[in-house]
Motif scaffolding. Structure first.
Motif, PDB file in Angstrom:
ATOM      1  N   GLU A 709     -59.558 -32.366  96.146  1.00  0.00           N
ATOM      2  CA  GLU A 709     -59.198 -31.455  97.231  1.00  0.00           C
ATOM      3  C   GLU A 709     -59.302 -32.168  98.577  1.00  0.00           C
ATOM      4  OE1 GLU A 709     -60.615 -27.216  95.225  1.00  0.00           O
ATOM      5  OE2 GLU A 709     -61.924 -28.248  96.676  1.00  0.00           O
ATOM      6  N   THR A 711     -59.821 -31.476 102.413  1.00  0.00           N
ATOM      7  CA  THR A 711     -60.379 -30.396 103.247  1.00  0.00           C
ATOM      8  C   THR A 711     -60.432 -30.818 104.708  1.00  0.00           C
ATOM      9  OG1 THR A 711     -62.631 -31.184 102.892  1.00  0.00           O
ATOM     10  CG2 THR A 711     -61.789 -29.560 101.328  1.00  0.00           C
ATOM     11  N   ASP A 712     -60.536 -29.851 105.562  1.00  0.00           N
ATOM     12  CA  ASP A 712     -60.730 -30.140 106.980  1.00  0.00           C
ATOM     13  C   ASP A 712     -62.225 -30.206 107.278  1.00  0.00           C
ATOM     14  OD1 ASP A 712     -61.633 -27.524 107.035  1.00  0.00           O
ATOM     15  OD2 ASP A 712     -59.862 -26.731 108.050  1.00  0.00           O
ATOM     16  N   ALA A 714     -64.154 -28.154 108.454  1.00  0.00           N
ATOM     17  CA  ALA A 714     -64.887 -26.938 108.120  1.00  0.00           C
ATOM     18  C   ALA A 714     -64.986 -26.714 106.615  1.00  0.00           C
ATOM     19  CB  ALA A 714     -64.217 -25.741 108.773  1.00  0.00           C
ATOM     20  N   GLY A 715     -64.373 -27.595 105.865  1.00  0.00           N
ATOM     21  CA  GLY A 715     -64.424 -27.462 104.412  1.00  0.00           C
ATOM     22  C   GLY A 715     -63.301 -26.645 103.829  1.00  0.00           C
ATOM     23  N   THR A 716     -62.367 -26.258 104.647  1.00  0.00           N
ATOM     24  CA  THR A 716     -61.214 -25.500 104.152  1.00  0.00           C
ATOM     25  C   THR A 716     -60.295 -26.426 103.357  1.00  0.00           C
ATOM     26  OG1 THR A 716     -61.324 -24.035 106.062  1.00  0.00           O
ATOM     27  CG2 THR A 716     -59.263 -24.049 104.799  1.00  0.00           C
ATOM     28  N   VAL A 717     -59.881 -25.981 102.193  1.00  0.00           N
ATOM     29  CA  VAL A 717     -58.995 -26.793 101.360  1.00  0.00           C
ATOM     30  C   VAL A 717     -57.596 -26.766 101.929  1.00  0.00           C
ATOM     31  CG1 VAL A 717     -57.997 -27.077  99.056  1.00  0.00           C
ATOM     32  CG2 VAL A 717     -60.378 -26.351  99.303  1.00  0.00           C
ATOM     33  N   LEU A 718     -57.127 -27.945 102.338  1.00  0.00           N
ATOM     34  CA  LEU A 718     -55.783 -28.076 102.874  1.00  0.00           C
ATOM     35  C   LEU A 718     -54.765 -28.410 101.782  1.00  0.00           C
ATOM     36  CD1 LEU A 718     -56.634 -30.165 106.060  1.00  0.00           C
ATOM     37  CD2 LEU A 718     -56.407 -27.672 105.858  1.00  0.00           C
TER      38      LEU A 718
END
Length: 873
Positions: A709, A711-712, A714-718
């Motif tokens: 994965e 992620t950015d 913030a841990g958001t999956v891009l």
């Protein structure tokens, strides 16, 4: 009833003892030659063996352990038909036994042979007798098994003995004594490895004292080493079966009695020199008094049991023809039969030879087992000679062979019968017990004097390659420019590391009954283990320690660990303390004699041009002697290199005063987040017993399932780059779909073969293109076209179109196949294209992961590489 017909093209001398038949076109009487008749002859007479359906049991060179009971060893004190016969083995056993592989001591006083005792009724196969070596002594008329102990004698099948100049015996055996002991270092039970095609246990060369003691293995092959014979110069000549990764050759090799200097000798690219270019083996090699090699050139297997008499000029040639691919003039070998002998399995009017032994009296005479050509009368089914009239009958059938013992003079064109056999019998081989010149004694190297005692103690040897850029004496690049850091950076040099590979021994079912699907797509690739890597120096040179007494192969790889040229296609061995010097590389189809020092071309790289100075623009402290390679300089100054687990580079050569050193690089297993293919003990301490052992389900499949994965902060999956996120036949909701790029990397059992994962089958086999139809996956079908591009329709046996209910022709539909992604070696595999710079998946896999995939492909894309890790049946 005995049959004997003469050969019109030969002068037949003497009469047949107890013979008769039709008499033939005999040439009249001739005085007996006292030089010939004063020496005894020994021969094997045997019954022909038949299958249950009445056909002959086939004779197979690749099955040396075959047991054909009904043989006996016979001695005649004179080479004449009337001389009495003494059955030497007649009192040994009750029941049918087998005898073969006769050989004679140089003084003519001792006779060696292989013998197998009768079958034990009701016993299991592993409880049946083995082949043993026996010795007959003329002086005291005694017969004994060489290995006295039953326990030791039955530890393997021993065949094909020959006397060494020091009185020891070389022979071929399945006991694999040293190989079995080394298995303990791999934490495996002791066993004798099977041949690479898993047909039977591999026979390799051993030596022992004349009393059966001090048995030592001297050759290490994954298939058979057979028929050793001692040349006049003291080397051992033998048949080696190269059966590695698609190669299937039975060539002539030489080796010294201590097992050093294994070298190709003749015929690697001359496997089709039989009649009409058919397969033919150089069977029963033996040196003639004039220095040529005498062989029986015959089909590797068949019902005729014989072939042609051929003399090989291996002093001057290494292959049969003057040009590659069997083209040009036949120069390396020639038939010495008086007339043409047909070896392609059809009738041979001149007959066939099962074996030949030279006389050592300065003549051109041979003691041969010869069968005339015979056919079956279609009406009476009685054998008849191959006259023109009989041969003109369509589909005439051959009669059973009738090999007798003859003195055959290939120059004078004469043939003298010594032993005539009954129907259903044959003489399979014969020898003369006459004195001959004793071969040269080659003393073994002395540790501390001839070889490094530390290497011997550690069971190590050294491989020294002059330059991997030398192909058959031609430099494929400007080696001097590559060696000069001012002209070439490390990144610009193509060959960066040498990968060292060993074979994994395969046990029989009694030791381990594992499922043969463990090999994967192609059993011919065997199972392989990686011993490590060593840097290739700027001039292409390599010098590295390697383990002794194991079959080794080598690959030249780039900075990423991907193979540059096809794998080494025959197994190399080195004995403890040996330093093996190789000039360079060669292409698989090259007929330049690679590995035979006396025939190799001059090296393409001369090494250091002067003494007492470094190579141009290199570190001043690395002072070279004239002719040294860069690897030799490093070994002399810094010590011998050893294989390393990881692909690590450090610039040792660039003179910092000339330019900045090249950056260090490392492609390490430690970077893997999936299981590493090494044992726990070797993770931090890589030594001679460490190996990389790659199993597809354990090491490759986890790469496809590893969560990738993006992620950015913030841990958001891009983005989810997990391979199976797209390359599977089910979406996130479990609904059917066509996998991305028609490639399914799922870990589910394959519908094609449940022993393999779906991903494995998708990668290494051609697979049908799929489409989604009404929510279900179906194979894409198209109408077949012929070679001219025309559409193909169904037809009946007469070629007429078959029509459907509407009167229309029915199209022939075929599956649209997708070519497999995994090629023969990694640098050409389409699997790596998406991960290359600019590719759709650039950066998706780490260098260590791509390295692991490349290694798996390079060594054969097996499913498992350790039989003890594979599922059992």
């Amino acid at each position: 009833m005995k049959y004997f017909w003469g050969l019109p093209a030969l002068i037949l001398l003497g009469a047949c003892s107890g013979g008769g038949g039709n008499g033939g076109d005999g040439g009249g009487e001739q005085a007996e030659d006292p030089v010939v008749i004063d020496y005894p002859v020994a021969f094997v007479r045997r019954s022909l063996n038949f299958e249950d359906d009445g056909t002959l049991v086939a004779d197979d060179i690749y099955d040396p352990a075959a047991f054909n009971p009904g043989a006996e060893l016979i001695l005649k004190d004179r080479a004449t038909p009337s001389a009495p016969e003494q059955v030497l083995t007649g009192e040994l056993f009750d029941g049918g036994y087998d005898v073969k592989d006769l050989n004679v001591s140089p003084d003519g006083q001792q006779l060696l042979f292989a013998l197998r005792a009768p079958e034990i009724e009701g016993a299991d196969e592993d409880e049946q007798p083995n082949w043993n070596i026996w010795l007959y002594d003329r002086e005291n008329n005694s017969l004994r098994r060489v290995i006295e102990s039953d326990l030791i004698a039955e530890a393997g099948d021993d065949i094909a003995p020959a006397f060494l100049p020091d009185g020891r015996i070389v022979f071929s055996s399945t006991r694999q004594r040293r190989s079995r002991a080394l298995l303990l270092d791999d934490n495996k039970p002791q066993f004798s490895s099977l041949t690479e095609e898993l047909r039977n246990e591999a026979f390799v060369l051993h030596v022992m004292d004349a009393d059966g003691s001090n048995i030592e293995q001297i050759s290490y092959n994954q298939s058979h080493d057979l028929n050793p014979t001692v040349l006049n110069d003291g080397r051992i000549l033998f048949n080696r079966w190269d059966n590695m990764g698609g190669v299937d050759n039975l060539s002539l090799y030489t080796i010294e009695p201590d097992g050093t200097d294994l070298a190709f000798h003749y015929g690697y690219h001359s496997q089709q020199t039989g009649t009409g270019g058919t397969d033919a083996a150089f069977s029963r090699p033996r040196e003639l008094p004039d220095g040529r090699l005498l062989v029986t050139l015959r089909a590797p297997e068949g019902l005729s049991y014989g072939g042609d008499l051929v003399a090989i000029d291996s002093v001057n040639y290494t292959e049969a023809y003057s040009l590659p691919e069997g083209e040009g003039e036949l120069v390396g070998q020639a038939s010495i039969s008086v007339q043409e002998v047909i070896t392609d399995g059809t009738l041979s009017p001149h007959g066939l030879f099962a074996a030949a032994w030279p006389f050592y009296d300065g003549t051109s005479r041979l003691l041969v087992a010869w069968s005339e050509c015979r056919v079956l009368d279609p009406e009476t089914e009685l054998p008849q000679p191959c006259t023109d009239e009989w041969l003109a009958i369509p589909d005439i059938l051959p009669a059973d062979p009738l090999y007798g013992l003859w003195i055959y003079d290939y120059e004078a064109g004469t043939q003298l019968p010594i032993v005539v056999v009954e129907e259903g019998e044959m003489v399979s081989e014969g020898v003369t017990l006459e004195p001959r010149t004793e071969p040269t004694y080659l003393p073994p190297p002395v540790p501390g004097v001839d070889v490094d005692s530390d290497l011997v103690r550690d069971g190590q040897a050294i491989l020294d390659i002059r330059s991997v850029y030398d192909f058959d004496g031609e430099a494929v690049v400007d080696i001097a420019a590559l060696a000069d850091p001012a002209q070439t950076t490390a990144a610009e040099r193509p060959a960066r590391f040498l990968r060292v590979i060993k074979a994994a021994g395969i046990p029989d079912d009694d030791v381990l009954d594992f499922d043969r699907s463990a090999f994967g797509r192609n059993r011919a690739n065997g199972m392989r283990e990686i011993l490590g890597y060593t840097p290739i120096q700027p001039d292409g040179s390599v010098r590295v320690k390697v383990p002794a007494d194991i079959p080794l192969a080598f690959s030249v790889v780039d900075a990423d660990g991907r193979q540059l040229v096809s794998r080494h296609r025959s197994w190399m061995q080195l004995r403890a303390g040996e330093v093996r010097k190789c000039q360079g590389c060669h292409t698989p189809d090259s007929e330049v004699p690679h590995g035979r020092p006396d025939k190799a071309p001059e090296p393409a790289w001369s090494g250091a041009p002067t003494s007492g100075a470094p190579f141009p623009n290199t570190e001043p402290a690395l002072v070279a002697d004239m002719g040294e390679t860069m690897a030799q300089v490093l070994a002399r100054i810094a010590g011998e290199a050893t294989p390393e687990r990881d692909i690590a580079y450090a610039d040792l050569w660039t003179d910092a005063a000339v330019r900045a050193k090249d950056p260090a690089t490392l492609v390490a297993y430690a970077d893997l987040e999936t299981p590493q293919p090494v044992s726990i003990t070797c993770l931090d301490n890589w030594g001679p017993t460490c190996r990389s052992v790659i199993h597809y389900p354990s090491h490759i499949q986890p790469l496809w399932e590893k969560v990738r994965e993006v992620t950015d902060a913030a841990g958001t999956v891009l983005e989810d780059r997990t391979c199976t996120q797209c390359h599977s036949n089910r979406d996130a909701n479990g609904m059917p779909r066509v996998p991305a790029a028609q490639l399914d990397l799922s870990a589910t059992p394959s519908p094609t073969n449940a022993d393999w994962l779906t991903s494995y089958v998708e990668l290494v086999f051609d697979n049908p293109t799929q489409e989604l139809v009404d929510g279900a996956l179906q194979e894409v079908l198209v109408q077949e076209r012929d070679d001219d591009g025309n559409l193909v329709f169904e037809t009946d046996a007469d070629g007429n179109l078959i029509l459907d209910a509407n009167g229309d022709p029915i199209p022939v539909m075929v599956v649209v196949e997708i070519d497999r992604l995994v090629g023969n070696f990694s640098s050409s595999s389409r699997l790596f294209v998406p991960f290359a710079t600019g590719g759709a998946h650039e950066g998706y896999l780490d260098p260590a992961e791509l390295r692991l995939i490349a290694e798996w492909i390079d060594i054969g894309a097996q499913y498992y590489n350790d039989p003890f890790a594979a599922p059992v049946n």
